[in-house]
Design an enzyme around this catalytic site. Structure first.
Site, mmCIF file in Angstrom:
data_model
loop_
_atom_site.group_PDB
_atom_site.id
_atom_site.type_symbol
_atom_site.label_atom_id
_atom_site.label_comp_id
_atom_site.label_asym_id
_atom_site.label_seq_id
_atom_site.Cartn_x
_atom_site.Cartn_y
_atom_site.Cartn_z
ATOM 1 N N ASP A 17 53.350 5.533 24.754
ATOM 2 C CA ASP A 17 54.432 6.131 25.544
ATOM 3 C C ASP A 17 54.336 5.737 27.024
ATOM 4 O O ASP A 17 54.375 6.589 27.909
ATOM 5 C CB ASP A 17 54.394 7.660 25.428
ATOM 6 C CG ASP A 17 54.235 8.154 24.012
ATOM 7 O OD1 ASP A 17 54.838 7.552 23.111
ATOM 8 O OD2 ASP A 17 53.494 9.132 23.799
ATOM 9 N N GLU A 20 64.205 10.126 20.200
ATOM 10 C CA GLU A 20 63.313 10.625 21.244
ATOM 11 C C GLU A 20 63.059 9.517 22.267
ATOM 12 O O GLU A 20 63.587 8.408 22.168
ATOM 13 C CB GLU A 20 61.990 11.095 20.636
ATOM 14 C CG GLU A 20 61.181 9.991 19.973
ATOM 15 C CD GLU A 20 59.907 10.497 19.313
ATOM 16 O OE1 GLU A 20 59.791 11.704 19.074
ATOM 17 O OE2 GLU A 20 59.019 9.650 19.026
#
Length: 477
Positions: free
Chosen positions: A42, A219
Protein backbone atom coordinates in the site's frame (compact mmCIF):
# COMPACT_ATOMS: atom_id res chain seq x y z
CA UNK A 1 32.16 29.50 -39.22
CA UNK A 2 31.20 32.02 -41.91
CA UNK A 3 28.39 34.33 -40.65
CA UNK A 4 26.12 33.42 -43.56
CA UNK A 5 26.62 29.71 -42.94
CA UNK A 6 25.98 30.22 -39.22
CA UNK A 7 22.73 31.99 -40.07
CA UNK A 8 21.66 29.14 -42.35
CA UNK A 9 22.44 26.55 -39.64
CA UNK A 10 20.54 28.57 -37.06
CA UNK A 11 17.53 28.84 -39.36
CA UNK A 12 17.66 25.08 -39.96
CA UNK A 13 17.70 24.38 -36.23
CA UNK A 14 14.79 26.72 -35.64
CA UNK A 15 12.90 25.09 -38.53
CA UNK A 16 13.50 21.58 -37.12
CA UNK A 17 12.33 22.68 -33.67
CA UNK A 18 9.19 24.18 -35.17
CA UNK A 19 8.44 21.19 -37.35
CA UNK A 20 9.39 18.59 -34.75
CA UNK A 21 8.61 20.05 -31.33
CA UNK A 22 8.51 16.58 -29.80
CA UNK A 23 12.14 16.09 -30.68
CA UNK A 24 13.17 19.35 -29.09
CA UNK A 25 11.13 18.97 -25.91
CA UNK A 26 10.65 15.23 -25.45
CA UNK A 27 10.15 14.04 -21.89
CA UNK A 28 13.34 12.33 -20.75
CA UNK A 29 13.44 8.69 -19.79
CA UNK A 30 12.61 7.86 -16.21
CA UNK A 31 14.67 4.92 -15.01
CA UNK A 32 14.66 3.25 -11.62
CA UNK A 33 15.43 -0.21 -10.30
CA UNK A 34 12.51 -2.24 -8.93
CA UNK A 35 11.52 -3.14 -6.35
CA UNK A 36 12.02 0.06 -4.38
CA UNK A 37 11.24 -1.59 -1.04
CA UNK A 38 10.70 -5.18 0.07
CA UNK A 39 7.81 -6.09 2.38
CA UNK A 40 6.13 -2.71 2.04
CA UNK A 41 2.52 -2.75 0.78
CA UNK A 42 0.00 0.00 0.00
CA UNK A 43 2.81 2.45 -0.82
CA UNK A 44 2.40 6.20 -0.82
CA UNK A 45 5.09 8.60 -2.07
CA UNK A 46 4.62 12.33 -1.65
CA UNK A 47 6.92 14.87 -3.29
CA UNK A 48 7.25 17.98 -1.13
CA UNK A 49 8.47 21.48 -1.92
CA UNK A 50 11.49 20.95 0.37
CA UNK A 51 13.08 18.76 -2.30
CA UNK A 52 12.35 15.43 -0.60
CA UNK A 53 10.20 12.48 -1.52
CA UNK A 54 8.38 11.09 1.54
CA UNK A 55 7.49 7.40 1.54
CA UNK A 56 5.20 5.45 3.82
CA UNK A 57 3.58 2.04 3.44
CA UNK A 58 2.02 -0.85 5.34
CA UNK A 59 4.52 -2.89 7.33
CA UNK A 60 3.66 -6.62 7.31
CA UNK A 61 3.46 -6.75 11.11
CA UNK A 62 0.53 -4.27 10.94
CA UNK A 63 1.75 -2.62 14.14
CA UNK A 64 3.32 0.73 13.21
CA UNK A 65 3.58 3.60 10.75
CA UNK A 66 6.96 4.05 9.10
CA UNK A 67 8.35 6.94 7.12
CA UNK A 68 11.46 7.56 5.06
CA UNK A 69 12.62 10.34 2.79
CA UNK A 70 15.19 10.95 0.06
CA UNK A 71 15.88 13.50 -2.65
CA UNK A 72 15.36 10.84 -5.32
CA UNK A 73 12.89 8.01 -5.82
CA UNK A 74 15.72 5.48 -6.00
CA UNK A 75 17.19 6.93 -2.83
CA UNK A 76 14.10 5.78 -0.93
CA UNK A 77 15.31 2.21 -1.39
CA UNK A 78 18.22 2.73 0.99
CA UNK A 79 16.97 5.69 3.07
CA UNK A 80 16.78 5.15 6.83
CA UNK A 81 13.29 4.32 8.03
CA UNK A 82 11.74 5.98 11.06
CA UNK A 83 8.80 4.70 13.10
CA UNK A 84 6.64 7.78 13.66
CA UNK A 85 3.77 6.04 15.47
CA UNK A 86 2.92 2.64 17.00
CA UNK A 87 -0.39 0.92 17.61
CA UNK A 88 -2.13 1.24 20.94
CA UNK A 89 -1.73 -1.55 23.46
CA UNK A 90 -5.50 -1.70 23.94
CA UNK A 91 -8.72 -0.35 22.51
CA UNK A 92 -8.94 1.71 19.33
CA UNK A 93 -6.01 1.82 16.92
CA UNK A 94 -4.70 -1.36 18.50
CA UNK A 95 -4.46 -3.69 15.48
CA UNK A 96 -4.29 -3.91 11.68
CA UNK A 97 -2.46 -0.65 11.07
CA UNK A 98 -3.01 -0.37 7.33
CA UNK A 99 -2.36 1.82 4.31
CA UNK A 100 -0.88 5.04 5.70
CA UNK A 101 -0.74 8.06 3.39
CA UNK A 102 1.20 11.26 4.07
CA UNK A 103 -0.06 14.65 2.87
CA UNK A 104 0.94 18.28 3.45
CA UNK A 105 -2.12 20.50 3.91
CA UNK A 106 -2.21 24.15 4.98
CA UNK A 107 1.32 24.08 6.35
CA UNK A 108 1.04 20.85 8.35
CA UNK A 109 1.68 17.16 7.77
CA UNK A 110 -1.15 14.64 7.96
CA UNK A 111 -1.09 10.85 7.90
CA UNK A 112 -4.30 9.02 7.07
CA UNK A 113 -4.44 5.35 8.05
CA UNK A 114 -6.79 2.52 8.95
CA UNK A 115 -6.77 0.55 12.19
CA UNK A 116 -8.73 -2.09 14.05
CA UNK A 117 -9.28 -2.45 17.78
CA UNK A 118 -6.94 -4.52 19.93
CA UNK A 119 -9.95 -6.47 21.16
CA UNK A 120 -11.71 -6.58 17.76
CA UNK A 121 -9.09 -6.52 15.01
CA UNK A 122 -11.60 -6.42 12.14
CA UNK A 123 -13.44 -3.38 13.48
CA UNK A 124 -11.41 -1.26 11.09
CA UNK A 125 -11.94 2.49 10.87
CA UNK A 126 -10.01 5.52 9.52
CA UNK A 127 -7.81 7.80 11.61
CA UNK A 128 -5.57 10.84 11.20
CA UNK A 129 -2.25 12.00 12.66
CA UNK A 130 -1.01 15.62 12.49
CA UNK A 131 2.45 17.19 12.75
CA UNK A 132 3.46 20.83 12.47
CA UNK A 133 7.19 20.03 12.26
CA UNK A 134 9.15 20.87 9.12
CA UNK A 135 10.64 17.37 9.14
CA UNK A 136 7.91 14.80 9.78
CA UNK A 137 10.48 12.09 10.54
CA UNK A 138 11.75 13.90 13.63
CA UNK A 139 8.75 15.96 14.72
CA UNK A 140 6.01 15.08 17.16
CA UNK A 141 2.70 13.66 15.95
CA UNK A 142 -0.72 14.34 17.43
CA UNK A 143 -3.62 11.90 17.12
CA UNK A 144 -6.57 13.76 15.61
CA UNK A 145 -8.84 10.77 16.02
CA UNK A 146 -11.26 8.96 13.82
CA UNK A 147 -12.79 10.21 10.59
CA UNK A 148 -16.56 10.11 11.10
CA UNK A 149 -18.61 8.88 8.13
CA UNK A 150 -22.37 8.25 7.76
CA UNK A 151 -22.06 4.64 8.95
CA UNK A 152 -20.10 3.04 11.76
CA UNK A 153 -18.86 0.21 9.56
CA UNK A 154 -15.68 -1.27 8.11
CA UNK A 155 -13.85 1.66 6.45
CA UNK A 156 -10.32 2.24 5.23
CA UNK A 157 -7.94 3.73 2.64
CA UNK A 158 -8.67 7.42 3.12
CA UNK A 159 -6.98 9.76 0.66
CA UNK A 160 -7.42 13.43 -0.18
CA UNK A 161 -7.14 15.67 -3.21
CA UNK A 162 -8.05 19.22 -4.16
CA UNK A 163 -9.51 20.45 -7.43
CA UNK A 164 -10.80 23.92 -8.35
CA UNK A 165 -9.89 25.16 -4.87
CA UNK A 166 -11.97 22.54 -3.03
CA UNK A 167 -10.53 19.67 -1.01
CA UNK A 168 -12.20 16.25 -0.94
CA UNK A 169 -11.83 12.99 0.95
CA UNK A 170 -12.04 9.63 -0.83
CA UNK A 171 -12.30 6.32 1.00
CA UNK A 172 -13.57 2.73 0.91
CA UNK A 173 -16.37 1.50 3.18
CA UNK A 174 -18.89 -1.26 3.72
CA UNK A 175 -22.35 0.27 3.40
CA UNK A 176 -25.29 -1.29 5.22
CA UNK A 177 -27.68 -2.97 2.82
CA UNK A 178 -25.09 -3.58 0.09
CA UNK A 179 -23.58 -7.07 -0.02
CA UNK A 180 -19.99 -6.04 -0.79
CA UNK A 181 -16.81 -5.83 1.25
CA UNK A 182 -16.26 -2.18 0.33
CA UNK A 183 -17.38 0.51 -2.09
CA UNK A 184 -15.84 3.90 -2.90
CA UNK A 185 -17.14 7.15 -1.42
CA UNK A 186 -16.36 10.85 -1.67
CA UNK A 187 -17.21 13.88 0.46
CA UNK A 188 -16.05 17.45 0.80
CA UNK A 189 -13.57 18.19 3.58
CA UNK A 190 -14.85 20.36 6.41
CA UNK A 191 -13.13 22.76 8.78
CA UNK A 192 -10.03 20.56 9.08
CA UNK A 193 -8.35 17.64 7.27
CA UNK A 194 -9.97 14.99 9.46
CA UNK A 195 -13.60 16.11 9.12
CA UNK A 196 -15.98 15.73 6.19
CA UNK A 197 -19.01 17.89 5.61
CA UNK A 198 -22.14 17.79 3.50
CA UNK A 199 -23.39 14.92 1.42
CA UNK A 200 -21.48 11.68 0.98
CA UNK A 201 -21.56 10.20 -2.52
CA UNK A 202 -21.14 6.54 -3.41
CA UNK A 203 -18.96 6.50 -6.54
CA UNK A 204 -18.79 2.82 -7.40
CA UNK A 205 -19.79 -0.64 -6.21
CA UNK A 206 -17.75 -3.69 -7.24
CA UNK A 207 -20.00 -5.66 -9.55
CA UNK A 208 -17.91 -6.69 -12.56
CA UNK A 209 -16.22 -10.09 -12.71
CA UNK A 210 -12.71 -8.67 -12.24
CA UNK A 211 -13.86 -6.64 -9.20
CA UNK A 212 -15.34 -9.60 -7.35
CA UNK A 213 -12.78 -12.41 -7.52
CA UNK A 214 -12.41 -13.78 -4.01
CA UNK A 215 -14.07 -10.73 -2.46
CA UNK A 216 -16.28 -7.92 -3.72
CA UNK A 217 -13.84 -5.08 -3.28
CA UNK A 218 -13.30 -1.49 -4.37
CA UNK A 219 -10.61 0.12 -2.23
CA UNK A 220 -7.35 2.08 -2.30
CA UNK A 221 -8.52 5.12 -4.32
CA UNK A 222 -5.97 7.56 -5.74
CA UNK A 223 -6.44 10.57 -8.02
CA UNK A 224 -4.31 11.70 -10.95
CA UNK A 225 -5.20 15.11 -12.40
CA UNK A 226 -4.08 15.54 -16.00
CA UNK A 227 -5.29 16.72 -19.39
CA UNK A 228 -8.44 18.34 -18.09
CA UNK A 229 -9.65 15.23 -16.32
CA UNK A 230 -9.65 13.44 -12.99
CA UNK A 231 -8.44 9.85 -13.20
CA UNK A 232 -9.37 7.88 -10.10
CA UNK A 233 -7.69 4.50 -9.79
CA UNK A 234 -8.86 1.93 -7.29
CA UNK A 235 -8.04 -1.65 -6.35
CA UNK A 236 -10.41 -4.56 -6.80
CA UNK A 237 -10.83 -8.23 -5.78
CA UNK A 238 -8.88 -10.28 -3.25
CA UNK A 239 -5.34 -9.26 -2.28
CA UNK A 240 -3.75 -12.22 -4.06
CA UNK A 241 -2.96 -12.53 -7.79
CA UNK A 242 -6.53 -11.39 -8.53
CA UNK A 243 -5.82 -7.90 -7.21
CA UNK A 244 -5.89 -5.27 -9.96
CA UNK A 245 -6.57 -1.62 -10.71
CA UNK A 246 -9.80 -0.15 -12.03
CA UNK A 247 -10.39 3.40 -13.25
CA UNK A 248 -13.04 6.08 -12.89
CA UNK A 249 -12.81 9.21 -15.04
CA UNK A 250 -14.40 12.64 -14.68
CA UNK A 251 -13.92 16.02 -16.31
CA UNK A 252 -11.90 18.38 -14.12
CA UNK A 253 -14.72 20.92 -14.45
CA UNK A 254 -17.42 18.48 -13.33
CA UNK A 255 -18.73 18.21 -9.80
CA UNK A 256 -16.86 15.22 -8.29
CA UNK A 257 -19.64 14.83 -5.72
CA UNK A 258 -22.03 13.79 -8.48
CA UNK A 259 -21.77 10.07 -9.19
CA UNK A 260 -22.86 10.78 -12.76
CA UNK A 261 -19.71 12.83 -13.32
CA UNK A 262 -17.66 9.63 -13.26
CA UNK A 263 -17.35 6.91 -15.87
CA UNK A 264 -16.06 3.46 -14.95
CA UNK A 265 -13.71 1.67 -17.34
CA UNK A 266 -15.19 -1.74 -18.18
CA UNK A 267 -11.89 -3.61 -17.78
CA UNK A 268 -9.01 -3.43 -15.32
CA UNK A 269 -6.31 -0.96 -16.34
CA UNK A 270 -3.45 -2.76 -14.56
CA UNK A 271 -3.36 -6.45 -13.68
CA UNK A 272 -1.25 -9.56 -13.05
CA UNK A 273 1.24 -10.43 -15.78
CA UNK A 274 2.73 -13.91 -15.55
CA UNK A 275 5.25 -13.20 -18.33
CA UNK A 276 6.92 -10.49 -16.29
CA UNK A 277 6.40 -12.41 -13.00
CA UNK A 278 4.31 -9.69 -11.39
CA UNK A 279 1.22 -10.77 -9.49
CA UNK A 280 -1.61 -8.84 -7.86
CA UNK A 281 -0.56 -5.24 -8.58
CA UNK A 282 -2.61 -2.73 -6.68
CA UNK A 283 -3.19 -0.17 -3.96
CA UNK A 284 -1.36 2.53 -5.82
CA UNK A 285 -0.51 6.18 -5.40
CA UNK A 286 0.91 8.70 -7.84
CA UNK A 287 3.96 10.91 -7.66
CA UNK A 288 6.21 12.71 -10.16
CA UNK A 289 9.79 12.17 -11.29
CA UNK A 290 12.67 14.23 -9.97
CA UNK A 291 12.56 16.60 -12.94
CA UNK A 292 8.80 16.98 -12.63
CA UNK A 293 8.29 15.83 -16.22
CA UNK A 294 6.81 12.37 -15.73
CA UNK A 295 3.97 10.96 -13.65
CA UNK A 296 4.86 7.79 -11.77
CA UNK A 297 2.62 4.93 -10.73
CA UNK A 298 3.56 3.66 -7.26
CA UNK A 299 2.10 0.29 -6.29
CA UNK A 300 2.74 -3.06 -4.64
CA UNK A 301 2.70 -6.59 -6.00
CA UNK A 302 4.29 -9.98 -5.44
CA UNK A 303 6.82 -11.88 -7.54
CA UNK A 304 4.89 -15.17 -7.27
CA UNK A 305 1.31 -16.33 -7.75
CA UNK A 306 0.80 -19.11 -5.22
CA UNK A 307 0.27 -18.08 -1.60
CA UNK A 308 -0.11 -20.41 1.36
CA UNK A 309 -3.02 -19.38 3.58
CA UNK A 310 -4.53 -15.92 3.85
CA UNK A 311 -2.83 -13.45 1.48
CA UNK A 312 -2.97 -10.83 4.22
CA UNK A 313 -0.56 -12.99 6.23
CA UNK A 314 1.94 -13.17 3.37
CA UNK A 315 4.52 -10.41 4.01
CA UNK A 316 6.11 -10.19 0.58
CA UNK A 317 4.24 -7.43 -1.17
CA UNK A 318 6.86 -5.02 -2.48
CA UNK A 319 6.81 -1.35 -3.47
CA UNK A 320 7.45 -0.64 -7.16
CA UNK A 321 7.36 2.37 -9.49
CA UNK A 322 6.98 2.86 -13.22
CA UNK A 323 6.24 5.71 -15.59
CA UNK A 324 2.70 6.62 -16.64
CA UNK A 325 2.28 7.23 -20.37
CA UNK A 326 -0.56 9.02 -22.10
CA UNK A 327 -2.50 8.10 -25.21
CA UNK A 328 -3.28 10.58 -27.97
CA UNK A 329 -6.69 11.25 -26.37
CA UNK A 330 -5.03 12.26 -23.08
CA UNK A 331 -6.00 9.17 -21.09
CA UNK A 332 -3.34 7.33 -19.07
CA UNK A 333 -1.84 4.08 -20.30
CA UNK A 334 -0.37 2.16 -17.37
CA UNK A 335 0.81 -0.72 -19.55
CA UNK A 336 1.75 -3.89 -17.68
CA UNK A 337 3.66 -4.42 -14.43
CA UNK A 338 7.20 -4.32 -15.76
CA UNK A 339 9.85 -6.94 -14.84
CA UNK A 340 12.04 -6.49 -11.79
CA UNK A 341 15.24 -4.56 -12.34
CA UNK A 342 15.84 -1.46 -14.43
CA UNK A 343 12.67 0.25 -15.64
CA UNK A 344 12.27 0.45 -19.43
CA UNK A 345 12.15 3.37 -21.83
CA UNK A 346 10.80 4.01 -25.31
CA UNK A 347 12.80 5.00 -28.38
CA UNK A 348 10.94 7.96 -29.88
CA UNK A 349 11.86 9.01 -33.40
CA UNK A 350 13.50 12.42 -33.75
CA UNK A 351 11.85 13.21 -37.06
CA UNK A 352 8.46 11.59 -36.42
CA UNK A 353 7.29 13.04 -33.09
CA UNK A 354 5.33 10.56 -30.99
CA UNK A 355 6.35 7.55 -33.08
CA UNK A 356 8.08 4.80 -31.14
CA UNK A 357 10.11 1.73 -32.02
CA UNK A 358 7.92 -1.28 -31.32
CA UNK A 359 7.74 -4.95 -32.25
CA UNK A 360 4.90 -6.49 -34.24
CA UNK A 361 5.10 -10.19 -34.93
CA UNK A 362 8.65 -9.69 -33.63
CA UNK A 363 9.62 -7.41 -36.53
CA UNK A 364 10.70 -3.96 -35.35
CA UNK A 365 8.84 -1.02 -36.80
CA UNK A 366 8.05 2.62 -36.09
CA UNK A 367 4.51 3.47 -35.02
CA UNK A 368 2.42 6.06 -33.19
CA UNK A 369 -0.23 5.21 -30.59
CA UNK A 370 1.30 1.82 -29.85
CA UNK A 371 -1.05 -0.78 -28.40
CA UNK A 372 -0.16 -2.59 -26.27
CA UNK A 373 2.24 -0.08 -24.76
CA UNK A 374 4.72 -2.76 -23.67
CA UNK A 375 5.49 -3.57 -27.32
CA UNK A 376 7.40 -0.29 -27.39
CA UNK A 377 9.17 -0.54 -24.03
CA UNK A 378 12.75 -1.77 -23.80
CA UNK A 379 15.24 -2.05 -20.97
CA UNK A 380 18.64 -0.61 -21.91
CA UNK A 381 20.88 -3.16 -20.21
CA UNK A 382 24.58 -4.00 -20.32
CA UNK A 383 25.44 -5.17 -23.83
CA UNK A 384 25.35 -8.91 -24.49
CA UNK A 385 28.65 -8.63 -26.34
CA UNK A 386 30.48 -7.04 -23.43
CA UNK A 387 31.82 -3.81 -22.04
CA UNK A 388 31.01 -0.55 -23.75
CA UNK A 389 27.81 -1.75 -25.40
CA UNK A 390 24.10 -1.79 -24.56
CA UNK A 391 21.33 -4.19 -25.47
CA UNK A 392 17.59 -3.53 -25.61
CA UNK A 393 15.51 -6.15 -23.81
CA UNK A 394 11.79 -6.40 -24.51
CA UNK A 395 9.52 -5.55 -21.59
CA UNK A 396 6.69 -7.96 -22.39
CA UNK A 397 9.02 -10.68 -23.66
CA UNK A 398 11.83 -10.87 -21.09
CA UNK A 399 14.85 -12.62 -22.58
CA UNK A 400 14.01 -11.29 -26.05
CA UNK A 401 16.28 -8.57 -27.45
CA UNK A 402 16.27 -6.12 -30.32
CA UNK A 403 18.80 -7.46 -32.83
CA UNK A 404 19.58 -7.16 -36.52
CA UNK A 405 19.41 -10.04 -38.94
CA UNK A 406 20.42 -9.35 -42.52
CA UNK A 407 20.18 -5.69 -41.42
CA UNK A 408 16.49 -6.04 -40.52
CA UNK A 409 15.69 -5.30 -36.88
CA UNK A 410 13.79 -7.98 -34.97
CA UNK A 411 12.93 -8.78 -31.37
CA UNK A 412 14.03 -12.35 -30.79
CA UNK A 413 14.83 -14.71 -27.95
CA UNK A 414 18.46 -14.85 -26.95
CA UNK A 415 19.97 -18.13 -28.06
CA UNK A 416 23.32 -17.71 -26.30
CA UNK A 417 25.42 -17.67 -29.46
CA UNK A 418 28.23 -15.22 -30.05
CA UNK A 419 26.52 -14.07 -33.23
CA UNK A 420 23.26 -13.25 -31.46
CA UNK A 421 25.08 -11.39 -28.71
CA UNK A 422 26.89 -9.28 -31.29
CA UNK A 423 23.78 -8.65 -33.39
CA UNK A 424 21.90 -7.53 -30.26
CA UNK A 425 24.59 -5.15 -28.98
CA UNK A 426 24.95 -1.48 -29.79
CA UNK A 427 27.21 1.39 -28.89
CA UNK A 428 25.20 4.26 -27.47
CA UNK A 429 26.26 7.46 -29.20
CA UNK A 430 25.27 11.09 -28.98
CA UNK A 431 22.52 11.40 -31.57
CA UNK A 432 23.59 11.97 -35.14
CA UNK A 433 21.34 15.04 -35.05
CA UNK A 434 23.22 16.35 -32.00
CA UNK A 435 22.67 16.90 -28.31
CA UNK A 436 19.39 15.77 -26.79
CA UNK A 437 19.11 12.60 -28.85
CA UNK A 438 20.87 9.26 -28.98
CA UNK A 439 21.90 7.00 -31.86
CA UNK A 440 22.65 3.30 -31.58
CA UNK A 441 25.59 2.04 -33.60
CA UNK A 442 25.89 -1.67 -34.34
CA UNK A 443 28.59 -3.34 -32.25
CA UNK A 444 29.59 -5.74 -35.04
CA UNK A 445 29.02 -3.41 -38.01
CA UNK A 446 30.83 -0.13 -37.22
CA UNK A 447 29.24 2.80 -38.99
CA UNK A 448 25.87 1.03 -39.19
CA UNK A 449 23.08 2.50 -37.05
CA UNK A 450 19.59 1.61 -35.94
CA UNK A 451 17.25 3.71 -38.10
CA UNK A 452 13.71 3.69 -39.44
CA UNK A 453 12.82 3.63 -43.10
CA UNK A 454 9.43 3.12 -44.74
CA UNK A 455 7.87 2.30 -41.38
CA UNK A 456 10.30 -0.50 -40.58
CA UNK A 457 13.44 -0.47 -38.43
CA UNK A 458 16.79 -1.44 -39.89
CA UNK A 459 20.48 -1.43 -39.09
CA UNK A 460 22.09 0.35 -42.03
CA UNK A 461 25.26 2.21 -42.95
CA UNK A 462 25.35 5.93 -42.26
CA UNK A 463 25.38 7.63 -45.64
CA UNK A 464 25.93 11.07 -44.13
CA UNK A 465 22.65 12.49 -45.33
CA UNK A 466 20.35 14.62 -43.20
CA UNK A 467 17.60 12.08 -43.79
CA UNK A 468 19.70 9.26 -42.37
CA UNK A 469 20.77 11.34 -39.37
CA UNK A 470 17.15 12.19 -38.60
CA UNK A 471 16.00 8.59 -39.11
CA UNK A 472 18.76 7.27 -36.82
CA UNK A 473 18.23 9.67 -33.93
CA UNK A 474 15.91 9.00 -31.03
CA UNK A 475 14.91 10.41 -27.70
CA UNK A 476 14.42 8.17 -24.67
CA UNK A 477 10.97 8.53 -23.18
Amino acid sequence: MHPLRLLVVTLLIVTVNLLFPGAAHASPAVQYTNPIAAQRADPHIFRHTDGYFYFTATAPEYDRIVLRRATTIQGLATAPETVIWRRHASGEMGAHIWAPEIHFINGKWYVYFAAGRADDVWRIRMYVLESSSANPLTGAWTERGRITTPWDTFSLDATTFAVNGVRYLLWAQQEPGIATNSNLYIARMGANPWTITGATTRLTVPALAWETRGYKVAEGPSVLQRNGRLFLTYSASATDANYCLGLLTAAATANPLQAGSWTKSPNPVFATNATTSQYGPGHNSFTVSEDGQSDLLVYHDRSYRDISGDPLNDPNRRTRVQKVYYRADGTPDFGIPIPDGLTPARLISYDTPGAAVRHWDFRARLETNVTPLADSQFRLVAGLSGSGTVSLESTNYPGYYLRHRNHEAWVQQRDGTTLFNADASFIRRTGLTGSGTISLESANFPGYFLRHRAGQVWVEQNDGSATFRNNASFTLE
